[in-house]
Scaffold this active site. Structure first.
Site, PDB file in Angstrom:
ATOM      1  CB  THR A 130      -0.898   0.000   1.260  1.00 20.19           C
ATOM      2  OG1 THR A 130      -1.546   1.257   1.380  1.00 20.19           O
ATOM      3  CG2 THR A 130      -0.081  -0.234   2.539  1.00 20.19           C
ATOM      4  CG  ASP A 131      -1.170   4.979  -0.977  1.00 22.57           C
ATOM      5  OD1 ASP A 131      -1.700   4.361  -0.024  1.00 22.57           O
ATOM      6  OD2 ASP A 131      -1.781   5.840  -1.643  1.00 22.57           O
ATOM      7  CD  GLU A 132      -3.348   3.612   4.520  1.00 17.52           C
ATOM      8  OE1 GLU A 132      -3.098   3.466   5.722  1.00 17.52           O
ATOM      9  OE2 GLU A 132      -4.499   3.643   4.056  1.00 17.52           O
ATOM     10  CE1 TYR A 155      -3.453  -2.597   5.685  1.00 18.20           C
ATOM     11  CE2 TYR A 155      -3.299  -0.247   5.180  1.00 18.20           C
ATOM     12  CZ  TYR A 155      -3.372  -1.564   4.755  1.00 18.20           C
ATOM     13  OH  TYR A 155      -3.350  -1.861   3.405  1.00 18.20           O
ATOM     14  CE  LYS A 159      -0.040  -4.566   2.969  1.00 19.47           C
ATOM     15  NZ  LYS A 159      -0.450  -5.905   2.447  1.00 19.47           N
TER      16      LYS A 159
HETATM   17  P1  NAD Z   1      -9.815  -7.237   2.135  1.00 20.56           P
HETATM   18  O1  NAD Z   1      -9.832  -6.981   3.589  1.00 20.56           O
HETATM   19  O2  NAD Z   1     -11.035  -6.953   1.319  1.00 20.56           O
HETATM   20  O3  NAD Z   1      -9.426  -8.768   1.860  1.00 20.56           O
HETATM   21  C1  NAD Z   1      -8.433  -9.435   2.585  1.00 20.56           C
HETATM   22  C2  NAD Z   1      -8.608 -10.921   2.343  1.00 20.56           C
HETATM   23  O4  NAD Z   1      -7.564 -11.600   3.058  1.00 20.56           O
HETATM   24  C3  NAD Z   1      -9.940 -11.488   2.845  1.00 20.56           C
HETATM   25  O5  NAD Z   1     -10.501 -12.353   1.890  1.00 20.56           O
HETATM   26  C4  NAD Z   1      -9.555 -12.239   4.105  1.00 20.56           C
HETATM   27  O6  NAD Z   1     -10.408 -13.352   4.388  1.00 20.56           O
HETATM   28  C5  NAD Z   1      -8.144 -12.691   3.758  1.00 20.56           C
HETATM   29  N1  NAD Z   1      -7.350 -12.937   4.969  1.00 20.56           N
HETATM   30  C6  NAD Z   1      -7.199 -12.126   6.042  1.00 20.56           C
HETATM   31  N2  NAD Z   1      -6.435 -12.708   6.971  1.00 20.56           N
HETATM   32  C7  NAD Z   1      -6.055 -13.907   6.460  1.00 20.56           C
HETATM   33  C8  NAD Z   1      -5.249 -14.969   6.948  1.00 20.56           C
HETATM   34  N3  NAD Z   1      -4.670 -14.906   8.160  1.00 20.56           N
HETATM   35  N4  NAD Z   1      -5.053 -16.059   6.159  1.00 20.56           N
HETATM   36  C9  NAD Z   1      -5.636 -16.136   4.939  1.00 20.56           C
HETATM   37  N5  NAD Z   1      -6.436 -15.166   4.438  1.00 20.56           N
HETATM   38  C10 NAD Z   1      -6.640 -14.072   5.195  1.00 20.56           C
HETATM   39  O7  NAD Z   1      -8.560  -6.440   1.585  1.00 20.56           O
HETATM   40  P2  NAD Z   1      -8.346  -5.673   0.191  1.00 20.56           P
HETATM   41  O8  NAD Z   1      -8.826  -4.293   0.324  1.00 20.56           O
HETATM   42  O9  NAD Z   1      -8.815  -6.536  -0.901  1.00 20.56           O
HETATM   43  O10 NAD Z   1      -6.742  -5.617   0.180  1.00 20.56           O
HETATM   44  C11 NAD Z   1      -5.997  -6.705  -0.334  1.00 20.56           C
HETATM   45  C12 NAD Z   1      -4.516  -6.364  -0.224  1.00 20.56           C
HETATM   46  O11 NAD Z   1      -4.239  -5.184  -0.961  1.00 20.56           O
HETATM   47  C13 NAD Z   1      -4.042  -6.120   1.206  1.00 20.56           C
HETATM   48  O12 NAD Z   1      -2.759  -6.672   1.337  1.00 20.56           O
HETATM   49  C14 NAD Z   1      -3.994  -4.603   1.318  1.00 20.56           C
HETATM   50  O13 NAD Z   1      -3.022  -4.203   2.240  1.00 20.56           O
HETATM   51  C15 NAD Z   1      -3.609  -4.229  -0.099  1.00 20.56           C
HETATM   52  N6  NAD Z   1      -4.078  -2.900  -0.557  1.00 20.56           N
HETATM   53  C16 NAD Z   1      -5.383  -2.538  -0.436  1.00 20.56           C
HETATM   54  C17 NAD Z   1      -5.805  -1.300  -0.952  1.00 20.56           C
HETATM   55  C18 NAD Z   1      -7.237  -0.864  -0.873  1.00 20.56           C
HETATM   56  O14 NAD Z   1      -7.542   0.279  -1.225  1.00 20.56           O
HETATM   57  N7  NAD Z   1      -8.167  -1.713  -0.468  1.00 20.56           N
HETATM   58  C19 NAD Z   1      -4.865  -0.454  -1.552  1.00 20.56           C
HETATM   59  C20 NAD Z   1      -3.533  -0.853  -1.633  1.00 20.56           C
HETATM   60  C21 NAD Z   1      -3.139  -2.091  -1.144  1.00 20.56           C
HETATM   61  O1  DAU Z   2      -4.168   4.040   0.477  1.00 22.60           O
HETATM   62  C1  DAU Z   2      -4.387   2.663   0.375  1.00 22.60           C
HETATM   63  C2  DAU Z   2      -5.228   2.195   1.536  1.00 22.60           C
HETATM   64  O2  DAU Z   2      -6.551   2.669   1.293  1.00 22.60           O
HETATM   65  C3  DAU Z   2      -5.234   0.688   1.705  1.00 22.60           C
HETATM   66  O3  DAU Z   2      -3.939   0.246   2.007  1.00 22.60           O
HETATM   67  C4  DAU Z   2      -6.207   0.256   2.807  1.00 22.60           C
HETATM   68  O4  DAU Z   2      -6.272  -1.150   2.878  1.00 22.60           O
HETATM   69  C5  DAU Z   2      -7.571   0.811   2.479  1.00 22.60           C
HETATM   70  O5  DAU Z   2      -8.474   0.506   3.522  1.00 22.60           O
HETATM   71  C6  DAU Z   2      -7.519   2.324   2.253  1.00 22.60           C
HETATM   72  O6  DAU Z   2      -7.231   3.008   3.503  1.00 22.60           O
HETATM   73  P1  DAU Z   2      -7.974   4.373   3.908  1.00 22.60           P
HETATM   74  O7  DAU Z   2      -7.901   4.521   5.363  1.00 22.60           O
HETATM   75  O8  DAU Z   2      -7.511   5.512   3.057  1.00 22.60           O
HETATM   76  O9  DAU Z   2      -9.472   3.995   3.400  1.00 22.60           O
HETATM   77  P2  DAU Z   2     -10.905   4.240   4.080  1.00 22.60           P
HETATM   78  O10 DAU Z   2     -11.916   3.865   3.041  1.00 22.60           O
HETATM   79  O11 DAU Z   2     -11.021   3.610   5.418  1.00 22.60           O
HETATM   80  O12 DAU Z   2     -10.954   5.815   4.285  1.00 22.60           O
HETATM   81  C7  DAU Z   2     -10.808   6.707   3.196  1.00 22.60           C
HETATM   82  C8  DAU Z   2     -10.818   8.119   3.765  1.00 22.60           C
HETATM   83  O13 DAU Z   2     -12.142   8.378   4.258  1.00 22.60           O
HETATM   84  C9  DAU Z   2      -9.896   8.312   4.929  1.00 22.60           C
HETATM   85  O14 DAU Z   2      -9.341   9.624   4.865  1.00 22.60           O
HETATM   86  C10 DAU Z   2     -10.785   8.170   6.159  1.00 22.60           C
HETATM   87  C11 DAU Z   2     -12.118   8.694   5.652  1.00 22.60           C
HETATM   88  N1  DAU Z   2     -13.319   8.078   6.278  1.00 22.60           N
HETATM   89  C12 DAU Z   2     -13.401   6.718   6.273  1.00 22.60           C
HETATM   90  C13 DAU Z   2     -14.470   6.080   6.849  1.00 22.60           C
HETATM   91  C14 DAU Z   2     -14.572   4.577   6.877  1.00 22.60           C
HETATM   92  C15 DAU Z   2     -14.318   8.866   6.825  1.00 22.60           C
HETATM   93  O15 DAU Z   2     -14.257  10.114   6.778  1.00 22.60           O
HETATM   94  N2  DAU Z   2     -15.399   8.243   7.383  1.00 22.60           N
HETATM   95  C16 DAU Z   2     -15.505   6.875   7.454  1.00 22.60           C
HETATM   96  O16 DAU Z   2     -16.514   6.375   8.015  1.00 22.60           O
END
Ligand code: NAD
Ligand code: DAU
Length: 349
Positions: A130-132, A155, A159
């Site tokens: 992730t970019d975080e 988180y 990562k």
């Molecule tokens: P998600 O939470 O929707 O999915 C995670 C999946 O991993 C789920 O299916 C869960 O059951 C599985 N999982 C969790 N713990 C596990 C374990 N111990 N063993 C096996 N499986 C397990 O997450 P996502 O948003 O799809 O993110 C997927 C990946 O991409 C993550 O590594 C996250 O850090 C990364 N990522 C997410 C975003 C985003 O915006 N969502 C952006 C950049 C990177």
């Molecule tokens: O940047 C990549 C990341 O983006 C991934 O690595 C994470 O897995 C993914 O969850 C996401 O993280 P964020 O914290 O940016 O996403 P989230 O959707 O939780 O929140 C987006 C923005 O909105 C953030 O600034 C927090 C804000 N927010 C979020 C929620 C859930 C609110 O204002 N209210 C809310 O209820």
């Protein structure tokens, strides 16, 4: 070619599994997922009958299980997405993030190393990050692959740690790894605890939209289908040992995004203009809330020719349409334990 995709029942993972099954019918795709609250096999109902697809229910925190799995199957590659992924949950229960994201990744690295036994020809371990990990930007600048790590939430710290372990297995043991760091994804099948699907669901049910702080935080949004395409390119053409940033050049402050979403929802639900925006409720800010993320993805564009395929306005509209026409999926995932989380997190039902 036999690829192990971890976390394939989650949001991004399910798109990656679908992408690989649709584009590479000659590959075998094994999806390893423990099915936490975020994992849902319904995300893959359209492809689960494919002959070359296998689901394995298992936990990456179980190192012995992974060793046995890798002994049983000769995987050519791993695309590792399994993780605890929600920042707010990491504030409530940080340890779960260390166990899954750090220990789970180390277990996978160990299993791949043991299975491949230094014969790394044709093998690849692709870690999705992730970019975080780069921390928070001020009003200017972009995250590049050289930006120093500076994670702030449990988180992002977990990562960042997992990224370091992946690089250590490359530098120390020669494991052929590649890493990508992506910005915020949006699209179908995202669990409605994250901003966009949570707010779609709340607007649908006329519930408050809890905006953290002043809504001024900025995120760089990418359509999940474009992330899956980037993962395909990096898996096949990315250079071993390298890192690639993935992002949509698409920065939105939360409040501007929420206003756009409200306008789309008003239209789709045939509500009066401004109706959904009345639900906006400013709440206490997220602890340690990063101000701004913005990705420089020029390396990926220049070296591998990747470009995002869709504008945010179009992608968001398609996303809204998907959630509105998949009410059963939404109801299934918002019932049960998720309701308890929501009550605990926001203090309302
Ligand atoms: P998600 O939470 O929707 O999915 C995670 C999946 O991993 C789920 O299916 C869960 O059951 C599985 N999982 C969790 N713990 C596990 C374990 N111990 N063993 C096996 N499986 C397990 O997450 P996502 O948003 O799809 O993110 C997927 C990946 O991409 C993550 O590594 C996250 O850090 C990364 N990522 C997410 C975003 C985003 O915006 N969502 C952006 C950049 C990177
Ligand atoms: O940047 C990549 C990341 O983006 C991934 O690595 C994470 O897995 C993914 O969850 C996401 O993280 P964020 O914290 O940016 O996403 P989230 O959707 O939780 O929140 C987006 C923005 O909105 C953030 O600034 C927090 C804000 N927010 C979020 C929620 C859930 C609110 O204002 N209210 C809310 O209820």
């Amino acid at each position: 070619m036999h690829i192990l995709i971890t976390g394939g029942a989650g949001f991004i993972g399910s798109h990656v599994v679908r992408h690989f099954l649709n584009h590479y019918p000659s590959y075998t795709i094994s999806n390893l997922d423990s099915l936490t609250y975020a994992g849902n096999l319904a995300n893959l109902s359209d492809v689960e009958e494919r002959q070359n697809y296998r689901f394995v229910k298992g936990d990456i925190t179980d190192g012995d299980f992974l060793m046995r799995l890798f002994e049983e199957h000769q995987f050519d590659g791993v695309i590792h997405l399994a993780a605890e992924s929600h920042v707010d949950r990491s504030i409530v229960n940080p340890t779960a993030f260390v166990v899954t994201n750090v220990m789970g990744t180390v277990n996978l690295l160990n299993a791949a190393k043991a299975s491949w036994q230094s014969d790394y020809e044709g093998k690849k371990f692709y870690h999705i990050s992730t970019d975080e990990v780069y921390g928070s930007l001020g009003s200017g600048g972009l995250f590049t692959e050289e930006t120093p790590y500076d994670p702030h939430s449990p988180y992002s710290a977990s990562k960042a740690s997992s990224d370091h372990f992946v690089r250590a297995w490359h530098d120390t043991f020669g494991l052929p790894v590649v890493i990508s760091n992506c910005s915020n994804n949006y699209g179908s099948f995202q669990f409605p605890e994250k901003l966009i699907p949570l707010f779609i669901n709340n607007i649908l049910h006329n519930k408050p939209l809890p905006v953290y702080g002043k809504g001024e935080n900025i995120r760089d949004w990418l359509w999940v289908v474009d992330h899956a395409q980037a993962i395909d390119l990096i898996y096949h053409q990315g250079k071993t040992g390298e890192t690639y940033n993935i992002g949509g050049h698409n920065e939105w402050s939360n409040i501007d995004l929420i206003r756009l979403l409200c306008r789309i929802m008003d239209t789709k639900l045939s509500r009066a203009a401004g109706e959904s925006e009345k639900l906006v409720t400013y709440v206490t800010d997220r602890a340690g809330h990063d101000l701004r993320y913005a990705i420089d993805s020029s390396k990926l564009q220049r070296e591998l020719g990747w470009v995002p395929s869709i504008t945010f306005e179009k992608g968001l509209e398609l996303t809204v349409e998907w959630y509105l026409s998949n009410g059963e999926w939404l109801n299934n995932v918002t019932s049960g334990s998720y309701q308890h989380y929501y009550e605990k997190m926001y203090g309302v039902r």
